[in-house]
Design a protein around this motif. Structure first.
Motif, PDB file in Angstrom:
ATOM      1  N   ASN A 176     -15.173 -28.863  -8.476  1.00  0.00           N
ATOM      2  CA  ASN A 176     -14.549 -27.622  -8.815  1.00  0.00           C
ATOM      3  C   ASN A 176     -13.784 -27.101  -7.684  1.00  0.00           C
ATOM      4  O   ASN A 176     -13.952 -25.949  -7.236  1.00  0.00           O
ATOM      5  CB  ASN A 176     -15.594 -26.670  -9.277  1.00  0.00           C
ATOM      6  N   HIS A 232     -12.213 -13.258 -16.958  1.00  0.00           N
ATOM      7  CA  HIS A 232     -13.169 -12.950 -15.958  1.00  0.00           C
ATOM      8  C   HIS A 232     -14.430 -13.440 -16.350  1.00  0.00           C
ATOM      9  O   HIS A 232     -15.225 -13.860 -15.314  1.00  0.00           O
ATOM     10  CB  HIS A 232     -13.322 -11.452 -15.862  1.00  0.00           C
ATOM     11  N   ASP A 233     -14.544 -13.818 -17.644  1.00  0.00           N
ATOM     12  CA  ASP A 233     -15.738 -14.521 -17.771  1.00  0.00           C
ATOM     13  C   ASP A 233     -16.002 -16.151 -17.579  1.00  0.00           C
ATOM     14  O   ASP A 233     -16.925 -16.881 -17.491  1.00  0.00           O
ATOM     15  CB  ASP A 233     -16.131 -14.363 -19.283  1.00  0.00           C
ATOM     16  N   ALA A 234     -14.736 -16.462 -17.530  1.00  0.00           N
ATOM     17  CA  ALA A 234     -14.508 -18.101 -17.494  1.00  0.00           C
ATOM     18  C   ALA A 234     -14.111 -18.496 -15.920  1.00  0.00           C
ATOM     19  O   ALA A 234     -13.980 -19.635 -15.789  1.00  0.00           O
ATOM     20  CB  ALA A 234     -13.607 -18.618 -18.376  1.00  0.00           C
ATOM     21  N   LEU A 235     -13.580 -17.379 -15.088  1.00  0.00           N
ATOM     22  CA  LEU A 235     -12.597 -17.901 -14.031  1.00  0.00           C
ATOM     23  C   LEU A 235     -13.196 -16.799 -12.928  1.00  0.00           C
ATOM     24  O   LEU A 235     -13.602 -15.601 -13.173  1.00  0.00           O
ATOM     25  CB  LEU A 235     -11.227 -17.837 -14.107  1.00  0.00           C
ATOM     26  N   ASN A 236     -13.475 -17.438 -11.819  1.00  0.00           N
ATOM     27  CA  ASN A 236     -13.566 -16.758 -10.330  1.00  0.00           C
ATOM     28  C   ASN A 236     -12.191 -16.534  -9.751  1.00  0.00           C
ATOM     29  O   ASN A 236     -11.661 -17.467  -9.703  1.00  0.00           O
ATOM     30  CB  ASN A 236     -14.612 -17.596  -9.445  1.00  0.00           C
ATOM     31  N   GLU A 240     -11.349 -16.209  -5.906  1.00  0.00           N
ATOM     32  CA  GLU A 240     -11.825 -16.500  -4.682  1.00  0.00           C
ATOM     33  C   GLU A 240     -10.985 -15.813  -3.496  1.00  0.00           C
ATOM     34  O   GLU A 240     -11.770 -15.497  -2.697  1.00  0.00           O
ATOM     35  CB  GLU A 240     -12.077 -17.785  -4.405  1.00  0.00           C
ATOM     36  N   THR A 269     -11.241 -20.442  -9.486  1.00  0.00           N
ATOM     37  CA  THR A 269     -11.957 -21.526  -9.998  1.00  0.00           C
ATOM     38  C   THR A 269     -12.729 -21.346 -11.318  1.00  0.00           C
ATOM     39  O   THR A 269     -12.731 -20.296 -11.698  1.00  0.00           O
ATOM     40  CB  THR A 269     -13.356 -21.857  -8.726  1.00  0.00           C
ATOM     41  N   ARG A 276     -15.691 -20.705 -13.562  1.00  0.00           N
ATOM     42  CA  ARG A 276     -17.204 -20.463 -13.503  1.00  0.00           C
ATOM     43  C   ARG A 276     -18.036 -21.508 -13.964  1.00  0.00           C
ATOM     44  O   ARG A 276     -17.850 -22.379 -14.909  1.00  0.00           O
ATOM     45  CB  ARG A 276     -17.340 -19.194 -14.232  1.00  0.00           C
ATOM     46  N   GLU A 277     -19.028 -21.840 -12.901  1.00  0.00           N
ATOM     47  CA  GLU A 277     -20.040 -22.861 -13.370  1.00  0.00           C
ATOM     48  C   GLU A 277     -20.693 -22.630 -14.659  1.00  0.00           C
ATOM     49  O   GLU A 277     -21.106 -21.571 -14.994  1.00  0.00           O
ATOM     50  CB  GLU A 277     -21.067 -22.932 -12.348  1.00  0.00           C
ATOM     51  N   GLU A 278     -21.027 -23.625 -15.643  1.00  0.00           N
ATOM     52  CA  GLU A 278     -21.439 -23.695 -16.787  1.00  0.00           C
ATOM     53  C   GLU A 278     -22.989 -23.773 -16.476  1.00  0.00           C
ATOM     54  O   GLU A 278     -23.344 -24.375 -15.658  1.00  0.00           O
ATOM     55  CB  GLU A 278     -20.670 -24.580 -17.760  1.00  0.00           C
TER      56      GLU A 278
END
Length: 452
Positions: free
Chosen positions: A150, A404-408, A410, A443, A445-447
């Protein structure tokens, strides 16, 4: 020999002799990273430190790359495809072309080494002062641990200032005319892009797409798409290079193209002069899809309601485009909208209704640059700072919105200080546009199933 003339082997007709600014150019430094002692950014394939690449490396690894000789095998690219401003204007395509990828470069033209090209830019700009030093700031205060499956995606947003507007209409009364000379200003723009080497590049006010940005960025491994305004104020300027518009570039090695939409924004069901490009990309590293949009809303005060309506129209289109299944890297399918990044010059302060529309949209968007503030809730004090006959204008108009719920997010490129910008503001000998570039690393977000 004039340094700009020495670089003509690579740039061909794009390069002419340099008329410099008033100050000797300092040694180039693109910006350090605000991170723990000894930490380095490891953004893959990303931009440069000390004139090489801003990719941060492990401690003890040198950032210095060998200096490439001027000219070389890449010189054929610009001699063949590029035109100077003295050439006849290029024929412009239809305003809303078919959704076919742009024509690729000839197969026998090799890709250009970006470090080589960055040094060509620095050589051509020796008589100008260096661009403002800017730091990459980690949003959590600590450098995140990088995960091979990722890797971060670097996104750059920038209104680069259309050449015809800068020279002919915008009236930057404290900016010397020779600071806007395209034969040098284009090197400042390219230097900024090459320094940070984004994976996704969103530009506004592009009026040299076909003779400069498309051939050069294609030679660096990018695919580009351009959408001009139906009516561009650039066309009112004598000896213009055609209409300005939005351009979206992505790195071919990182993404494959799934779909493209060219939008003419509407307000109250009537078409307006503003446009947007929306592309759905598939990330080769993760298998995830990412939807990227670039736009430029109506300028000037008094047009707040129109901007709000344009924003509402764009949001409605984005909701339709992203409401589809998102494919995962392991071949499974996860229901839900495609994560979204929206870049643009909104010509709107955070107090305007169009900003509220985006921040409260059901798409779950947030503004990346709020993360630079101490409370995470405030935008920067400015993203553009200029002086016109009507007075000084210091405003926040440019944004990178993200799901914002799917991506960070950094890290972000910080905003230069007033002292760095200088008393005459922007543009200037050391910065090519009246708008600052914005940049962040994101990045996926980890699932939950990945964390088990």
């Amino acid at each position: 020999m004039n340094p700009a003339r020495r670089c003509s082997a690579l740039f061909g007709q794009l390069c002419v002799s340099s008329r410099g600014g008033p100050v000797a150019r300092r040694p180039f430094s693109p910006g350090a990273v605000v991170a723990p002692a000894g930490a380095r950014c490891c953004h893959p394939g990303g931009g440069g430190v000390n004139g090489t690449s801003p990719q941060m490396k492990p401690s003890g690894v040198s950032n210095t790359a060998p200096v490439c000789p001027m000219g070389g095998s890449s010189s054929r690219l610009f001699g063949t495809l590029a035109q100077s401003l003295n050439s006849a204007p290029l024929a412009q395509p239809d305003v809303y072309p078919e959704e076919n990828p742009d024509q690729e470069l000839d197969q026998d033209l090799a890709e250009i080494d970006p470090d080589h090209l960055l040094r060509e830019c620095e050589e051509a700009l020796q008589s100008r002062p260096a661009r403002p030093h800017r730091d990459l700031v980690f949003t959590g205060g600590l450098m995140p641990s990088r995960q091979k499956h990722n890797p971060p995606i670097r996104v750059m947003q920038w209104n680069i200032l259309a050449q015809a507007l800068g020279e002919g209409k915008d009236g930057f009364i404290r900016c010397p005319l020779d600071a806007l000379n395209w034969q040098e200003r284009k090197y400042l723009i390219l230097e900024e892009i090459l320094t940070y080497r984004p994976d996704v590049l969103c530009l506004q006010e592009v009026d040299h797409y076909y003779d400069t940005f498309q051939p050069i960025l294609a030679s660096l491994g990018y695919h580009g798409t351009f959408l001009p305004k139906p009516w561009s104020p650039c066309l009112d300027v004598e000896q213009n290079n055609g209409p300005d518009g939005c351009a979206l570039f992505y790195r071919r090695s990182r993404f494959s193209l799934q779909a493209t939409s060219h939008l003419r924004l509407s307000a109250m069901m009537l078409p307006t002069n503003q446009v947007a490009i929306v592309q759905t990309l598939s990330c080769r590293a993760t298998g995830h899809r990412l939807c990227v949009a670039v736009t430029h809303l109506k300028a000037r005060s008094g047009w707040e309601r129109l901007r709000s309506a344009q924003g509402a129209d764009l949001l409605q289109s984005l909701r339709s485009i992203t409401s589809r299944y998102n494919s995962c890297s392991d071949g499974e399918t996860a229901a839900g909208p495609v994560p979204l990044v929206v870049c643009g010059d909104f010509n709107a302060e955070p107090t305007e209704d169009v900003y509220r529309r985006f921040s409260s949209s059901p798409l779950g968007l947030d503004s990346a640059y709020k993360l630079l503030s101490s409370d995470g809730q405030s935008e920067p004090a400015y993203t553009t700072w200029k002086i016109r006959p009507s007075g000084e204008s210091c405003s926040t108009l440019d944004y990178i919105w993200y799901s914002h719920d799917a991506l960070n997010v950094e890290c972000l490129l910080d905003i230069p200080s007033e002292e760095q910008i200088g008393p005459d503001r922007l543009p200037s000998y050391h910065y090519p546009s009246d708008h600052l570039s914005l940049l962040c690393d994101i990045t996926f977000r980890e699932e939950p199933h990945r964390l088990m």
